[in-house]
Design a protein around this motif. Sequence first.
Motif, mmCIF file in Angstrom:
data_model
loop_
_atom_site.group_PDB
_atom_site.id
_atom_site.type_symbol
_atom_site.label_atom_id
_atom_site.label_comp_id
_atom_site.label_asym_id
_atom_site.label_seq_id
_atom_site.Cartn_x
_atom_site.Cartn_y
_atom_site.Cartn_z
ATOM 1 N N GLU A 1 4.898 -20.192 -56.263
ATOM 2 C CA GLU A 1 3.583 -19.980 -55.670
ATOM 3 C C GLU A 1 2.616 -19.298 -56.639
ATOM 4 N N VAL A 2 1.348 -19.655 -56.501
ATOM 5 C CA VAL A 2 0.287 -19.075 -57.333
ATOM 6 C C VAL A 2 -0.725 -18.401 -56.410
ATOM 7 N N GLU A 3 -1.022 -17.124 -56.672
ATOM 8 C CA GLU A 3 -2.039 -16.451 -55.864
ATOM 9 C C GLU A 3 -3.420 -16.711 -56.465
ATOM 10 N N VAL A 4 -4.344 -17.133 -55.616
ATOM 11 C CA VAL A 4 -5.704 -17.462 -56.045
ATOM 12 C C VAL A 4 -6.650 -16.376 -55.538
ATOM 13 N N GLU A 5 -7.533 -15.923 -56.430
ATOM 14 C CA GLU A 5 -8.458 -14.832 -56.106
ATOM 15 C C GLU A 5 -9.867 -15.167 -56.579
ATOM 16 N N LYS B 1 -3.205 -24.958 -68.744
ATOM 17 C CA LYS B 1 -1.959 -25.586 -68.282
ATOM 18 C C LYS B 1 -0.759 -24.928 -68.950
ATOM 19 N N GLN B 2 -0.849 -24.697 -70.256
ATOM 20 C CA GLN B 2 0.274 -24.083 -70.971
ATOM 21 C C GLN B 2 0.570 -22.686 -70.436
ATOM 22 N N GLY B 3 -0.484 -21.938 -70.105
ATOM 23 C CA GLY B 3 -0.281 -20.592 -69.597
ATOM 24 C C GLY B 3 0.400 -20.578 -68.246
ATOM 25 N N ILE B 4 -0.011 -21.499 -67.369
ATOM 26 C CA ILE B 4 0.591 -21.564 -66.039
ATOM 27 C C ILE B 4 2.031 -22.067 -66.134
ATOM 28 N N LEU B 5 2.335 -22.805 -67.181
ATOM 29 C CA LEU B 5 3.720 -23.216 -67.427
ATOM 30 C C LEU B 5 4.387 -22.285 -68.438
ATOM 31 N N GLY B 6 3.782 -21.105 -68.652
ATOM 32 C CA GLY B 6 4.332 -20.154 -69.612
ATOM 33 C C GLY B 6 4.355 -18.733 -69.106
ATOM 34 N N GLY B 7 4.376 -18.585 -67.771
ATOM 35 C CA GLY B 7 4.543 -17.246 -67.215
ATOM 36 C C GLY B 7 3.488 -16.806 -66.220
ATOM 37 N N ILE B 8 2.320 -17.436 -66.222
ATOM 38 C CA ILE B 8 1.235 -17.059 -65.310
ATOM 39 C C ILE B 8 1.562 -17.523 -63.889
ATOM 40 N N ASN B 9 1.294 -16.660 -62.890
ATOM 41 C CA ASN B 9 1.483 -17.092 -61.498
ATOM 42 C C ASN B 9 0.355 -16.628 -60.571
ATOM 43 N N ALA B 10 -0.824 -16.390 -61.162
ATOM 44 C CA ALA B 10 -2.006 -16.057 -60.368
ATOM 45 C C ALA B 10 -3.235 -16.376 -61.214
ATOM 46 N N GLU C 1 -2.357 -28.395 -58.294
ATOM 47 C CA GLU C 1 -1.808 -29.513 -57.527
ATOM 48 C C GLU C 1 -1.034 -30.460 -58.435
ATOM 49 N N ASP C 2 -1.599 -30.745 -59.619
ATOM 50 C CA ASP C 2 -0.926 -31.632 -60.569
ATOM 51 C C ASP C 2 0.415 -31.053 -61.017
ATOM 52 N N LEU C 3 0.460 -29.726 -61.162
ATOM 53 C CA LEU C 3 1.683 -29.058 -61.614
ATOM 54 C C LEU C 3 2.647 -28.780 -60.467
ATOM 55 N N GLN C 4 2.234 -29.170 -59.260
ATOM 56 C CA GLN C 4 3.032 -28.929 -58.051
ATOM 57 C C GLN C 4 3.335 -27.451 -57.864
ATOM 58 N N MET C 5 2.280 -26.648 -58.089
ATOM 59 C CA MET C 5 2.370 -25.207 -57.875
ATOM 60 C C MET C 5 1.606 -24.870 -56.595
ATOM 61 N N PRO C 6 2.309 -24.569 -55.502
ATOM 62 C CA PRO C 6 1.617 -24.302 -54.237
ATOM 63 C C PRO C 6 0.814 -23.009 -54.280
ATOM 64 N N ILE C 7 -0.354 -23.030 -53.623
ATOM 65 C CA ILE C 7 -1.168 -21.817 -53.524
ATOM 66 C C ILE C 7 -0.537 -20.904 -52.491
ATOM 67 N N LYS C 8 -0.422 -19.643 -52.845
ATOM 68 C CA LYS C 8 0.177 -18.664 -51.932
ATOM 69 C C LYS C 8 -0.632 -18.569 -50.656
ATOM 70 N N ALA C 9 0.038 -18.695 -49.515
ATOM 71 C CA ALA C 9 -0.659 -18.644 -48.230
ATOM 72 C C ALA C 9 -1.050 -17.215 -47.887
ATOM 73 N N LEU C 10 -2.092 -17.074 -47.071
ATOM 74 C CA LEU C 10 -2.584 -15.747 -46.713
ATOM 75 C C LEU C 10 -1.497 -14.919 -46.038
ATOM 76 N N ASN C 11 -0.734 -15.542 -45.122
ATOM 77 C CA ASN C 11 0.279 -14.761 -44.417
ATOM 78 C C ASN C 11 1.433 -14.349 -45.323
ATOM 79 N N ALA C 12 1.554 -15.030 -46.467
ATOM 80 C CA ALA C 12 2.612 -14.662 -47.417
ATOM 81 C C ALA C 12 2.241 -13.452 -48.250
ATOM 82 N N SER C 13 0.942 -13.102 -48.256
ATOM 83 C CA SER C 13 0.510 -11.985 -49.095
ATOM 84 C C SER C 13 0.277 -10.730 -48.280
ATOM 85 N N LEU C 14 0.564 -10.780 -46.979
ATOM 86 C CA LEU C 14 0.402 -9.587 -46.145
ATOM 87 C C LEU C 14 1.622 -8.701 -46.218
#
Length: 335
Positions: A57-61, A291-300, A322-335
Amino acid sequence: MTQAATDVLALAREQVLERGEGLSRDQVLEVLQLSDDHLEDLLALAHEVRMKWCGPEVEVEGIISLKTGGCPEDCHFCSQSGLFASPVRSAWLDIPSLVEAAKQTAKSGATEFCIVAAVRGPDERLLAQVAAGIEAIRNEVDIQIACSLGMLTQEQVDRLKEMGVHRYNHNLETAQSYFPNVVTTHSWEERWGTLEMVREAGMEVCCGGILGMGETLEQRAEFAANLAELDPHEVPLNFLNPRPGTPFGDLEVLPASEALKAVAAFRLALPRTMLRFAGGREITLGDLGAKQGILGGINAVIVGNYLTTLGRPAEADLELLEDLQMPIKALNASL
């Protein structure tokens, strides 16, 4: 691959990937010193670590500046300082605009909305505006609210907690040994004190910095170790985007390979921490580097624009995830 590179990556695989123990300062330095020939293997290992200890999961802010410009501090990278001949003028954002920004952020799929002010620390007027803004946002938008308002007193920490601020951002910016080269109007220790109070109050701690401000690789490794000691919930990684009129305005942009090595090294130092792409990644890394960063340790990621510079369109980041099949962290998952 050289024997030395093989050794450090094998050690990192066993220590970090298998046992979940972050690299030490000296070990981070070894990673930062790897030649570019080993970048692909390093990023792949960092991605494995992220996936194992943080998940896909990736947290978006999104972030918004409530009070822009006119800051009395002399952070040498910042065009919002009132001490430099910078193009950013002092301005306040009204509450309806703040609510609209939160709505637009939520529409992007983001779960986090950070209210930022260019100040040494908040005065009564600013805290009142923040309180009114948070109340107005909560009435209309379902989103987590974070703040970044500079250095705090214990009373201010307690008030922000009561307002419902769940995460507080206050960057250490750089290694403790290099900080006096970056800021002279306050100390690294003052920033650390605010972060300790925030943690003790029960808010999540968000603390990172800017790479490429003239620090050595040794100091970059020191900074990773400083952050590992603090153990924040989130580490935003910025890359210097030299701003005209600031003391760092003439520094060169960090080479992309060096920036990506740093991303991977910080992941290996902080295996369980949320590591967020923040300002400067566009000029430093470009689209391929994102892209390289998200496939190299980044998760937000921060989507949209930053405080004084333009970012990638939010849609571009969301399409990439979406292309990398990295789901966006849901709001209820971050509570």
